[in-house]
Design a protein around this motif. Structure first.
Motif, PDB file in Angstrom:
ATOM      1  N   TYR A 265       0.836  -1.221  -0.143  1.00 15.96           N
ATOM      2  CA  TYR A 265      -0.095   0.202   0.106  1.00 15.96           C
ATOM      3  C   TYR A 265       0.980   1.347  -0.078  1.00 15.96           C
ATOM      4  CZ  TYR A 265       1.087   0.593   5.277  1.00 15.96           C
ATOM      5  OH  TYR A 265       1.718   0.924   6.012  1.00 15.96           O
ATOM      6  N   ILE A 266       0.382   2.290  -0.325  1.00 18.25           N
ATOM      7  CA  ILE A 266       1.014   3.654  -0.325  1.00 18.25           C
ATOM      8  C   ILE A 266       0.154   4.267   0.874  1.00 18.25           C
ATOM      9  CG2 ILE A 266       1.173   5.887  -1.454  1.00 18.25           C
ATOM     10  CD1 ILE A 266       1.042   4.528  -4.287  1.00 18.25           C
ATOM     11  N   ALA A 267       1.197   5.192   1.471  1.00 21.27           N
ATOM     12  CA  ALA A 267       0.746   6.009   2.610  1.00 21.27           C
ATOM     13  C   ALA A 267       0.756   7.417   1.940  1.00 21.27           C
ATOM     14  CB  ALA A 267       1.548   6.050   3.959  1.00 21.27           C
ATOM     15  N   LEU A 268      -0.296   8.123   1.866  1.00 17.11           N
ATOM     16  CA  LEU A 268      -0.566   9.409   1.180  1.00 17.11           C
ATOM     17  C   LEU A 268      -0.553  10.421   2.240  1.00 17.11           C
ATOM     18  CD1 LEU A 268      -0.709  11.414  -1.230  1.00 17.11           C
ATOM     19  CD2 LEU A 268      -3.067  10.746  -1.577  1.00 17.11           C
ATOM     20  N   HIS A 269       0.211  11.159   2.356  1.00 14.19           N
ATOM     21  CA  HIS A 269       0.045  12.536   3.420  1.00 14.19           C
ATOM     22  C   HIS A 269      -0.649  13.550   2.685  1.00 14.19           C
ATOM     23  CE1 HIS A 269       0.154  14.806   6.967  1.00 14.19           C
ATOM     24  NE2 HIS A 269       1.119  15.669   6.433  1.00 14.19           N
ATOM     25  N   LEU A 270      -2.036  13.533   2.477  1.00 12.98           N
ATOM     26  CA  LEU A 270      -2.679  14.420   1.715  1.00 12.98           C
ATOM     27  C   LEU A 270      -3.022  15.698   2.716  1.00 12.98           C
ATOM     28  CD1 LEU A 270      -4.079  14.889  -1.221  1.00 12.98           C
ATOM     29  CD2 LEU A 270      -6.082  13.823  -0.296  1.00 12.98           C
ATOM     30  N   ARG A 271      -2.161  16.584   2.196  1.00 14.42           N
ATOM     31  CA  ARG A 271      -2.331  17.727   3.211  1.00 14.42           C
ATOM     32  C   ARG A 271      -3.391  18.758   2.900  1.00 14.42           C
ATOM     33  NH1 ARG A 271      -2.589  20.188   7.372  1.00 14.42           N
ATOM     34  NH2 ARG A 271      -1.040  21.075   8.607  1.00 14.42           N
ATOM     35  N   TYR A 272      -4.342  18.489   2.260  1.00 17.35           N
ATOM     36  CA  TYR A 272      -5.197  19.221   1.772  1.00 17.35           C
ATOM     37  C   TYR A 272      -6.508  19.370   2.632  1.00 17.35           C
ATOM     38  CZ  TYR A 272      -7.903  21.332  -2.545  1.00 17.35           C
ATOM     39  OH  TYR A 272      -8.653  22.165  -3.208  1.00 17.35           O
ATOM     40  N   GLU A 273      -6.203  19.980   3.814  1.00 13.40           N
ATOM     41  CA  GLU A 273      -6.902  20.573   5.057  1.00 13.40           C
ATOM     42  C   GLU A 273      -6.995  21.897   5.035  1.00 13.40           C
ATOM     43  OE1 GLU A 273      -4.744  16.839   7.545  1.00 13.40           O
ATOM     44  OE2 GLU A 273      -3.734  18.864   7.086  1.00 13.40           O
ATOM     45  N   LYS A 274      -8.205  22.220   5.318  1.00 12.53           N
ATOM     46  CA  LYS A 274      -8.659  23.815   5.554  1.00 12.53           C
ATOM     47  C   LYS A 274      -7.604  24.682   6.389  1.00 12.53           C
ATOM     48  CE  LYS A 274     -12.352  26.957   7.154  1.00 12.53           C
ATOM     49  NZ  LYS A 274     -13.789  26.809   7.823  1.00 12.53           N
ATOM     50  N   ASP A 275      -6.717  24.285   7.284  1.00  3.01           N
ATOM     51  CA  ASP A 275      -5.994  24.998   7.904  1.00  3.01           C
ATOM     52  C   ASP A 275      -4.643  25.215   6.983  1.00  3.01           C
ATOM     53  OD1 ASP A 275      -5.331  22.686   8.456  1.00  3.01           O
ATOM     54  OD2 ASP A 275      -4.637  22.745  10.213  1.00  3.01           O
ATOM     55  N   MET A 276      -4.502  24.144   6.351  1.00  2.43           N
ATOM     56  CA  MET A 276      -3.197  24.290   5.437  1.00  2.43           C
ATOM     57  C   MET A 276      -3.305  25.194   4.298  1.00  2.43           C
ATOM     58  SD  MET A 276      -0.203  24.007   4.222  1.00  2.43           S
ATOM     59  CE  MET A 276       0.841  22.762   5.060  1.00  2.43           C
ATOM     60  N   LEU A 277      -4.786  24.975   3.895  1.00  2.00           N
ATOM     61  CA  LEU A 277      -4.892  25.892   2.427  1.00  2.00           C
ATOM     62  C   LEU A 277      -5.153  27.336   2.846  1.00  2.00           C
ATOM     63  CD1 LEU A 277      -7.630  23.501   0.676  1.00  2.00           C
ATOM     64  CD2 LEU A 277      -5.140  23.895   0.245  1.00  2.00           C
ATOM     65  N   SER A 278      -5.712  27.423   3.879  1.00  2.00           N
ATOM     66  CA  SER A 278      -5.914  28.794   4.492  1.00  2.00           C
ATOM     67  C   SER A 278      -4.524  29.675   4.967  1.00  2.00           C
ATOM     68  CB  SER A 278      -6.943  28.989   5.757  1.00  2.00           C
ATOM     69  OG  SER A 278      -6.866  30.422   6.439  1.00  2.00           O
ATOM     70  N   PHE A 279      -3.643  28.868   5.478  1.00  2.00           N
ATOM     71  CA  PHE A 279      -2.144  29.271   5.755  1.00  2.00           C
ATOM     72  C   PHE A 279      -1.496  29.820   4.824  1.00  2.00           C
ATOM     73  CE2 PHE A 279       2.145  28.602   6.839  1.00  2.00           C
ATOM     74  CZ  PHE A 279       2.458  29.468   8.048  1.00  2.00           C
ATOM     75  N   THR A 280      -1.451  28.652   3.713  1.00  2.00           N
ATOM     76  CA  THR A 280      -0.675  29.051   2.349  1.00  2.00           C
ATOM     77  C   THR A 280      -1.082  29.707   1.287  1.00  2.00           C
ATOM     78  OG1 THR A 280      -1.671  27.151   1.492  1.00  2.00           O
ATOM     79  CG2 THR A 280       0.531  26.767   2.651  1.00  2.00           C
ATOM     80  N   GLY A 281      -2.390  30.049   1.606  1.00  2.00           N
ATOM     81  CA  GLY A 281      -3.216  31.060   0.582  1.00  2.00           C
ATOM     82  C   GLY A 281      -3.343  30.424  -0.751  1.00  2.00           C
ATOM     83  N   CYS A 282      -3.596  28.997  -0.612  1.00  2.21           N
ATOM     84  CA  CYS A 282      -3.717  28.478  -2.078  1.00  2.21           C
ATOM     85  C   CYS A 282      -4.956  27.927  -2.316  1.00  2.21           C
ATOM     86  CB  CYS A 282      -2.986  27.080  -1.936  1.00  2.21           C
ATOM     87  SG  CYS A 282      -0.991  27.264  -1.705  1.00  2.21           S
ATOM     88  N   THR A 283      -5.468  28.358  -3.554  1.00  2.16           N
ATOM     89  CA  THR A 283      -6.904  28.372  -3.942  1.00  2.16           C
ATOM     90  C   THR A 283      -7.093  27.553  -5.233  1.00  2.16           C
ATOM     91  OG1 THR A 283      -7.174  30.461  -4.776  1.00  2.16           O
ATOM     92  CG2 THR A 283      -7.759  30.429  -2.282  1.00  2.16           C
TER      93      THR A 283
END
Length: 510
Positions: A265-283
């Protein structure tokens, strides 16, 4: 689900990662540059693509030959890089002496999320050794973004921690009662400091019996430290900081259940969380309503220093986490089949099933820990972000392949631990390079699922799969203390101090 990654270390370094809002002319300039770069990449690789297509083998009818080709393809997808006989080595040199520190005590408040705290605690073990102090079991962060009330023994095996390091540093569970009300030297030790700095700080013992360290993250330099100090950091992090029995036992059960579903299996650290997107400003890929929601969250979060962020510049610079759709394209281009079992090591995905479907449409065999464990098994970990994160950490360390969608404390910690354990396969996406490729897809220059796309992605990541290499220093031309924060973190790649070759003794000065 919970978000367990914090940003206290990011906020102080925000000038490195983010650019403030730029003029429309600047945005136009970046778009022109991006387009030119896309054309260059496509032209540069087109000859290789055509040559590869010309070299395609004739159609094979033999089942045996087909089987061999499939096996070869399978090996490329799953096998770890050749490790050249490298192995963990943490034994101290013959000159190493343990700390006594019977009447000098150091108390520590660890700050950050699970992996930020783990690295900070390991560093404080080394600092206590340098300053000849008795270390009191650290207090964990309860006031930051994720509001976790866990104490040390909830997350770590406290007795194991003390016993494992007993020949390095004296560690006690609490201050002696007669010192509880004694005056303390309260210190914010300087970031990225070396041994000489802490030897100077030892002068505080002349006036105090107790030193309180207010923050533990990034207090110790990555490089230019004595061999034995570096190895002590590794002993503390990889041997002493074992998770509590409750976490270890459930982690083992979840691993067994994963293995019952698929061999690998692959472990995917999918950092697509609200706090991360807000902090980085990525939209990118979000609706206007979603982008505004993230902007408001950023404005209202006081300890995030940068408020106005240009999302286009962030993405072009490779500073945004990959979206679920981009991750799906990436995995498909690398050659992983749709049936691949993927464990999502992350908090709640922003937008829920709406955005996650952009990944599951390509790879439907996706699982979270909530699907592997019963509600009863997870009940003790609810509202305890760091304990929940520890389960993700265990599963990520033991995975056949680990892929983080964004750099950060967990991504770096897992990568370093997997290097320490034998350079297990870790694919780190080149986000900046992928942006140019994805934009060629959107413009129609490349076609989704094409061999040309696959060739570009695979070539871009041939040297990004966890093969042995020495730790990187700061970029050339950077001077002053600012260069220290740009070095590759020690715990992301503990080579060469804690990783030895078969022809190197691991008990002397290597």
């Amino acid at each position: 689900m919970v978000n367990y990654r914090g940003f206290s270390s990011h906020s102080k370094n925000s000038s490195i990662y983010f650019r403030r809002y730029s003029s429309p002319l600047s945005i136009t300039y970046y778009i022109v540059i991006l387009f030119a770069l896309s054309i260059f990449i496509f032209t540069f690789y087109s000859k290789d693509i055509l040559e590869d297509e010309d070299r395609k083998p004739p159609s094979i009818t033999s089942g045996e030959k087909n089987s061999k080709i499939e096996q070869l393809h399978d090996d490329v997808l799953w096998e770890a890089p050749f490790s050249h006989g490298l192995h963990p080595c943490v034994k101290p040199s013959s000159r190493y002496k343990a700390t006594q520190g019977w009447d000098r005590y150091m108390t520590v408040r660890s700050n950050g999320g699970l992996n930020q705290m783990r690295a900070g605690i390991a560093d404080m073990v080394a600092v206590a050794h340098i300053m000849n102090a008795t270390l009191v079991i650290p207090q964990l962060d309860k006031r930051s973004f994720w509001q976790d009330t866990s104490i040390f023994s909830d997350i770590f095996d406290e007795v194991h921690f003390i016993m494992t390091l007993q020949t390095d540093v004296r560690i006690v569970k609490e201050l002696p009662k007669e010192l509880e009300s004694a005056s303390r030297a309260r210190k914010h030790f300087s970031s990225w400091s070396g041994v000489s700095y802490y030897e100077e700080m030892a002068d505080l013992w002349k006036d105090y019996q107790v030193i309180h360290v207010a923050k533990s993250d990034s207090r110790l330099a990555n490089n230019d430290l004595p061999f034995d100090i570096q190895r002590l950091r590794c002993r503390a992090l990889y041997h002493a900081l074992r998770f509590s029995p409750a976490i270890e036992n459930l982690g083992k059960k979840l691993l067994e259940r994963l293995r019952s579903r698929a061999e690998r299996y692959i472990a995917l650290h999918l950092r697509y969380e609200k706090d991360m997107l807000s902090f980085t400003g990525c939209t990118h890929g979000l609706t206007e309503t979603e982008a505004e929601e993230l902007r408001v969250m950023r404005i209202n979060t006081n300890h995030w220093k940068i408020k106005n962020i240009n999302a286009t510049e962030q993405r072009i610079g490779g500073l945004c986490p990959l979206t679920p759709k981009e991750v799906g394209i990436f995995l498909q281009a690398l050659g992983y089949p749709p049936s691949t079992l993927i464990y999502i090591a992350a908090g709640e995905i922003y937008g829920g099933s709406v955005h996650l479907s952009e990944l599951t449409s390509r790879f439907p065999n996706i699982v979270f820990k909530e699907a592997l464990a019963s509600k009863g098994e997870l009940q003790a970990f609810s509202h305890h972000a760091s304990q929940s994160a520890a389960l993700d950490y265990i599963i990520s360390i033991e995975s056949d392949v680990f892929i983080p969608s964004h750099s950060g404390n967990m991504a770096r910690a897992v990568e370093g631990h997997r290097r320490f354990l034998g350079h297990r396969k870790t694919i780190t996406p080149d986000r900046k390079g992928l942006v140019a490729i994805y934009d060629m897809l959107e413009s129609g220059v490349l076609k989704d699922g094409s061999s040309s796309l696959s060739h570009l992605v695979m070539k871009l990541h041939r040297s990004r799969q966890g093969a042995p290499r020495k730790r990187e220093g700061a970029p050339s031309g950077i001077k002053g203390r600012g260069r220290f924060r740009l070095e590759e973190p020690f715990y992301q790649n503990p080579f060469p101090e804690c990783i030895c070759g078969s022809n190197i003794q691991d008990d002397e000065d290597t």
